[in-house]
Design an enzyme around this catalytic site. Structure first.
Site, mmCIF file in Angstrom:
data_model
loop_
_atom_site.group_PDB
_atom_site.id
_atom_site.type_symbol
_atom_site.label_atom_id
_atom_site.label_comp_id
_atom_site.label_asym_id
_atom_site.label_seq_id
_atom_site.Cartn_x
_atom_site.Cartn_y
_atom_site.Cartn_z
ATOM 1 C CB CYS A 184 -9.284 -6.560 6.591
ATOM 2 S SG CYS A 184 -9.367 -6.332 4.784
ATOM 3 C CG HIS A 226 -7.336 -2.204 6.923
ATOM 4 N ND1 HIS A 226 -6.647 -3.199 7.571
ATOM 5 C CD2 HIS A 226 -7.718 -2.721 5.731
ATOM 6 C CE1 HIS A 226 -6.603 -4.275 6.808
ATOM 7 N NE2 HIS A 226 -7.252 -4.027 5.698
ATOM 8 C CD GLU A 245 -5.765 -1.863 10.809
ATOM 9 O OE1 GLU A 245 -5.432 -2.681 9.922
ATOM 10 O OE2 GLU A 245 -6.950 -1.573 11.072
#
Length: 305
Positions: free
Chosen positions: A142, A235, A237
């Site tokens: 990011c 993202h 994750e």
């Protein structure tokens, strides 16, 4: 094989409840295995949440990983107890003479500032430079992806008229790359950002390879130096409830907050989120660890250069 984590790290108990095999340093030292060393520079405000999200993904590999958390000397977090930072994190200065098989640099809530206006820009620039000679492969996520592309390659960022917020389909542009092994033709990725990088700026630089993009969210993943650097604008994750928490937090503060796109069942925030990215997230991190870290790093870690 499990991850080696610092004793008493909160993520250990949380992930054991999910049947993820982790073990603390005390037990790990009894095993005669050379673990892969992974450094995580965690710039996110809710550090314990981000630790858990990343460790969850890194656990999905047969290799033993030793995780070390890095912090900045030039920045004091406001949302994480100082006791946690002192117990589990080390300053960059204390780690700069060490070498690591892999590194992850997270996003940060500073994307609307010019890079040079960020209070820790000088220190993180040193880390970006250091990673090139001390780490086999680095993931930039990011804001860190945008900052890394700017620092290393002069790629600018541009403000968005509206926040890129939701889950967006991404297309691998080179599906034969090992990072995409096992991927479908389209995969989903969460995004939450106010700025973007432009495709034209990436393809104009021969050192960079645009390897995934989206009609909706634009540039998705950029690779450089044969996989020693990955720049991910979203993202993967994120946990299932991350965008939900962010949406409800912002809605309590402002009235102009849009729903995250492609996220809630029937676009109703009273419904549970629809998780569409988790399988590819696990696959991406497993492929990174296997093909770009384990397969490429020297057994003698001091020989990384």
């Amino acid at each position: 094989m499990p991850l080696r984590l610092p004793d008493r790290l909160p993520a250990i108990d949380l992930l054991k409840q999910e049947n993820i095999f982790v073990m603390d340093d005390t037990r790990a030292h009894s095993q005669d295995i050379r673990p892969l060393r992974i450094a995580i520079l965690n710039l996110m405000p809710l550090k314990i949440t981000t630790e858990t999200d990343l460790i969850r993904l890194l656990s999905n590999t047969p290799l033993q990983l030793e995780i070390s958390f890095m912090k900045l000397k030039s920045h004091t977090p406001k949302n994480t107890p100082i006791e946690h930072m002192m117990m589990f994190y080390r300053d960059f200065e204390s780690m700069r003479n060490e070498k690591y098989d892999g590194m992850i640099i997270t996003g940060a809530p500073v994307e609307q500032l010019e890079y040079e206006e960020v209070g820790y820009w000088d220190e993180i620039s040193q880390i970006f430079s250091w990673a090139r000679t001390h780490v086999t492969s680095t993931l930039y996520i990011c804001w860190a992806a945008q900052a890394g592309l700017y620092y290393h390659y002069g790629v600018p960022k541009y403000p968005l008229a509206k926040k890129m917020f939701g889950i967006f389909p991404q297309t691998p542009l080179d599906p034969l790359l090992p990072i995409f092994r096992g991927f479908d033709d389209v995969f989903m990725m969460p995004h939450s950002r106010h700025t973007e990088i432009w495709r034209a700026d990436i393809v104009a630089r021969p050192e960079l390879s645009l390897i995934a993009e989206s009609e909706d969210s634009g540039v998705s993943i950029v690779m450089a130096r044969g996989g020693r650097e990955f720049f991910i604008t979203g993202h993967l994750e994120y946990a299932p409830n991350t965008l939900d928490n962010e949406y409800k937090r912002d809605k309590d503060i402002r009235s102009d907050v849009d729903l995250p796109r492609n996220y809630y069942h029937d676009d109703n925030p009273d419904n549970a989120p629809m998780v569409t990215w988790r399988a590819h997230a696990n696959l991406f991190y497993s492929n990174w660890i296997n093909y770009y870290v384990y397969q490429e790093t020297p057994f003698d870690i001091s020989k990384i250069e």
